[in-house]
Design a protein around this motif. Structure first.
Motif, short mmCIF file in Angstrom:
data_model
loop_
_atom_site.label_atom_id
_atom_site.label_comp_id
_atom_site.label_asym_id
_atom_site.label_seq_id
_atom_site.Cartn_x
_atom_site.Cartn_y
_atom_site.Cartn_z
N GLY A 100 -79.98 -25.08 -47.48
CA GLY A 100 -81.03 -24.94 -46.34
C GLY A 100 -81.38 -26.42 -46.81
N ALA A 101 -82.17 -27.24 -46.19
CA ALA A 101 -82.37 -28.34 -46.41
C ALA A 101 -82.34 -29.61 -47.78
N GLY A 102 -82.38 -30.23 -48.03
CA GLY A 102 -81.97 -30.63 -48.71
C GLY A 102 -82.19 -32.34 -49.63
N TRP A 103 -80.90 -33.08 -49.52
CA TRP A 103 -81.66 -34.35 -50.00
C TRP A 103 -80.24 -34.67 -50.25
N ALA A 104 -79.38 -35.44 -49.81
CA ALA A 104 -77.99 -36.24 -50.34
C ALA A 104 -78.28 -37.31 -50.82
N PRO A 105 -77.58 -37.01 -52.29
CA PRO A 105 -75.72 -36.48 -51.98
C PRO A 105 -76.58 -35.40 -52.90
N PHE A 106 -77.52 -34.73 -53.39
CA PHE A 106 -77.73 -33.52 -54.11
C PHE A 106 -77.61 -31.80 -53.25
N ASP A 107 -77.90 -31.92 -51.64
CA ASP A 107 -78.19 -31.12 -51.05
C ASP A 107 -76.00 -30.35 -50.94
N LEU A 115 -78.01 -33.35 -60.46
CA LEU A 115 -79.00 -33.53 -60.68
C LEU A 115 -79.26 -33.47 -62.50
N GLY A 116 -78.21 -32.07 -63.35
CA GLY A 116 -77.84 -32.30 -64.19
C GLY A 116 -77.33 -33.51 -65.00
N GLU A 117 -76.47 -34.31 -64.04
CA GLU A 117 -75.97 -35.39 -64.78
C GLU A 117 -76.96 -36.97 -65.24
N ILE A 118 -77.31 -36.58 -63.98
CA ILE A 118 -78.04 -37.87 -64.15
C ILE A 118 -79.74 -37.22 -65.33
N ASP A 119 -79.92 -35.54 -65.76
CA ASP A 119 -81.15 -36.16 -66.55
C ASP A 119 -80.04 -35.29 -68.19
N VAL A 120 -78.76 -35.71 -68.13
CA VAL A 120 -77.98 -35.55 -69.08
C VAL A 120 -77.77 -37.51 -69.47
N ALA A 121 -77.38 -38.10 -68.86
CA ALA A 121 -77.88 -39.60 -68.75
C ALA A 121 -78.87 -40.07 -68.86
N PHE A 122 -79.78 -39.81 -68.26
CA PHE A 122 -81.60 -40.25 -68.90
C PHE A 122 -81.39 -39.63 -70.63
N LEU A 123 -81.50 -38.67 -70.64
CA LEU A 123 -81.55 -38.41 -72.30
C LEU A 123 -80.80 -39.17 -73.84
N GLY A 163 -86.13 -44.55 -53.62
CA GLY A 163 -84.93 -43.79 -52.29
C GLY A 163 -85.10 -42.76 -50.83
N TYR A 164 -86.19 -42.42 -50.67
CA TYR A 164 -87.19 -41.46 -50.24
C TYR A 164 -87.35 -41.73 -49.02
N TRP A 165 -87.81 -43.38 -49.35
CA TRP A 165 -88.12 -44.27 -48.14
C TRP A 165 -87.16 -45.59 -47.25
N LEU A 166 -86.55 -45.72 -48.29
CA LEU A 166 -85.10 -46.32 -47.75
C LEU A 166 -84.17 -45.93 -47.44
N ASN A 167 -83.96 -44.64 -47.61
CA ASN A 167 -83.07 -43.36 -47.08
C ASN A 167 -81.81 -43.81 -47.93
N VAL A 168 -81.76 -44.25 -49.06
CA VAL A 168 -80.59 -43.97 -50.15
C VAL A 168 -80.30 -42.72 -50.28
N TYR A 173 -77.19 -44.63 -57.50
CA TYR A 173 -78.41 -45.46 -57.88
C TYR A 173 -79.29 -44.85 -58.31
N PHE A 174 -79.16 -43.23 -57.83
CA PHE A 174 -80.02 -42.34 -58.83
C PHE A 174 -80.00 -42.78 -59.85
N LEU A 175 -78.78 -42.21 -60.21
CA LEU A 175 -78.29 -42.17 -61.65
C LEU A 175 -78.69 -43.88 -62.68
N VAL A 176 -78.14 -44.68 -61.95
CA VAL A 176 -78.77 -45.97 -62.82
C VAL A 176 -80.38 -46.37 -62.99
N VAL A 177 -80.88 -45.93 -62.27
CA VAL A 177 -82.24 -46.17 -62.12
C VAL A 177 -82.99 -45.10 -62.93
N GLN A 178 -82.25 -44.10 -62.30
CA GLN A 178 -83.23 -43.15 -64.32
C GLN A 178 -82.61 -43.40 -65.47
N MET A 179 -81.07 -43.65 -65.78
CA MET A 179 -81.09 -44.86 -66.59
C MET A 179 -81.91 -45.63 -67.39
#
Length: 527
Positions: A100-107, A115-123, A163-168, A173-179
């Motif tokens: 279905g719908a989603g947001w690349a690169p997560f779709d 998404l799990g990798e982002i959370d593991v990196a955050f923690l 990233g939503y408005w900048l169409n990232v 990008y999302f990984l570094v920002v979350q870290m």
């Protein structure tokens, strides 16, 4: 006399400059300094909202996951990647494989894993950053340090949503920002515990901090509601609004947070009890005009803090406490939605709502653990006792929670009380106690470092528990609960030496006073 007068003038100027500008302004308007009790109230209320805002920004990601990757909603509120076994399990259960719908690169097909990798990196960054944050917190002005941490957290939380408005669509990008968000988030807990510990004596610290620790649940609920409400305007707003909120509260911290009694002109040599009369404090405007001979306290080093008696056992105990608590935090909605309760399966939304009762039980558990530990003056006995009680609570929830909705609610509440009780106690009152341990020889500048060591070690368990559950649950949920019961047992076992020391001290104190019940005898044992 001239040099003494200059010294007094310099001390007065230093005191004035150390006060938060908002408090200086308000005191100038009212013509007198705030009372000791007023400062305590400001600290409790402001730090409560501070850490609630940290949790609100942290909770946002779990809400938006279902938009970024629609398949992630199949994991309830879990941020962890689905293993191939779990994906097979869902396929066997008849779940649709359409993305279905989603947001690349997560779709894509690997969206949940990303998404799990982002959370593991955050923690991971959060856990490691905690050690550095505590080290810096004892060396810098906590008001400035906390302000920078909150504004930084707000900035990078907002950049994720931008990233939503900048169409990232770059995963990097999302990984570094979350870290980076995780790095700034690490400033929060050591700082707020240090500030609260500065203002509240040990006699009622457990109860006060047990009540105050409800900020975690308030933040989680607020973050969920705000993020969910903003989704209809675009998922970016779900990050930006909490980001702006924490930045605004960060400005309030800069303006109004009284870091310590010293910064407000209150003599630390005064009685430690929390219930200090206002009349004893209300007229305090400047330090007593006496020559000070005491040297400025030196902050405690990282390795030295590890050697404080009780720090290592409680830090390792919290590792297993958080392993259990965070497994429930991330996996309980999924477990409920995939377990027949009275022969029926609940929807994902109903399971998520029901799972909040575990947190409600945790709030009560934190208050009870703090109250009991204050009455007994025994932190280790209380924490170990709660962890041992958590073992049968987990067993009965797994065995009988499916009988009916009422049984599930009741047993879940009890499990939350025993699991989160020692977690709340160790991260608050115990950390504050150890940060002012007698082995520091009068130095109090170890609160942030000790808090960071204990909670940083616990955060490693918080990352490991949910990750292991993703694999173990694929074989059997009974195995998951066995793992959690074993972790609770080890957590209690790690405090054995401290428990024996507290019991021995109480028995000796009881004999010296001729008291029959050693647990009712007052004493001042330091863990």
């Amino acid at each position: 006399m001239g040099s003494l007068g200059d010294s007094r003038s310099n001390e007065a100027e230093e005191l004035t400059s150390s006060k938060a500008p908002g408090i200086r302004f308000m005191e100038r308007i009212r013509g007198s300094a705030f009372s000791f009790r007023t400062n305590q109230t400001i600290v409790l209320l402001l730090t409560f909202f501070v850490y609630a805002s940290y949790h609100a920004t942290r909770k946002t990601t779990s809400i938006v996951k279902s938009v970024l990757d629609p398949q992630s909603s199949m994991l309830g509120l879990s941020p962890w990647p689905a293993t191939h076994i779990l994906r097979s399990y869902r396929a066997n259960q008849g779940h649709s494989s359409g993305l279905g719908a989603g947001w690349a690169p997560f779709d894509g097909s690997d969206g949940t894993a990303l998404l799990g990798e982002i959370d593991v990196a955050f923690l991971s960054v959060y856990s490691v950053g905690m050690y550095f944050a505590g080290h810096l917190g004892d060396r810098l002005d906590l008001r400035i340090f906390l302000t920078v941490g909150m504004i930084g957290t707000g900035l990078f939380t907002s950049l994720f949503g931008a990233g939503y408005w900048l169409n990232v669509h770059s995963f990097a990008y999302f990984l570094v920002v979350q870290m980076l968000a995780g790095l700034f988030q690490a400033t929060g807990w050591p700082s707020v515990v240090a500030v609260v510990g500065n203002w509240f004596g040990k006699s009622k610290r457990g109860l006060i901090m047990g009540i105050w620790n409800a900020h975690t649940s308030v933040g989680n609920i607020t973050g969920s509601l705000v993020a969910a409400a903003m989704l209809k305007y675009g998922w970016g707003w779900s990050f930006v609004v909490p980001g702006i909120l924490i930045a605004v509260i960060g400005v309030l911290v800069f303006l109004f947070l009284p870091v310590s009694p010293e910064a407000m002109g209150v003599d630390r040599a005064a009685p430690e009890d929390d219930m200090v009369k206002d009349s004893d404090r209300s007229d305090v405007t400047e330090p007593l005009l006496v020559e000070r001979t005491a040297e400025k306290e030196k902050p405690v080093g990282f390795l030295e803090a590890w050697r404080i008696p009780g720090v290592a056992p409680f830090a390792l105990c919290l590792f297993f406490c958080k392993l259990v608590a965070y497994t429930f935090l991330y996996w309980l909605p999924f477990y409920i939605s995939h377990t027949a309760i009275d022969g029926k399966y609940l929807s994902d939304s109903a399971a998520g709502t029901l799972s909040t009762l575990f947190d409600v039980g945790g709030v009560l558990g934190g208050i009870l653990a703090g109250y009991i530990s204050d009455r007994l003056d025994a932190r280790a006995i209380t924490a170990a006792g709660f962890m041992y009680c958590a073992i049968p609570a987990l067993f009965f929830y797994r065995a009988y929670g499916s009988m009916s909705l009422y049984w599930n609610v009741g047993l879940m509440f009890v499990a939350g009380m025993f699991v989160n009780g020692p977690y709340a106690l160790i991260t608050t009152a115990v950390s504050a106690d150890l940060g002012t341990h007698s082995s520091l020889k009068g130095s109090s500048r170890a609160l942030a470092t000790v808090t960071a060591i204990i909670d940083g070690t616990g955060s490693a368990g918080a990352a490991l528990g949910p990750l292991l559950t993703g694999y173990v649950s694929a074989t059997s949920w009974s195995n998951v609960f066995t793992m959690l019961m074993a972790a609770a047992f080890v957590a209690g076992l790690l405090l054995t030496k401290l428990v024996v020391a507290e019991v021995t001290e109480k028995m000796e104190s009881a004999r010296s006073r001729g008291v029959g019940d050693p647990l009712e005898a007052p004493l001042a044992v330091e863990v």
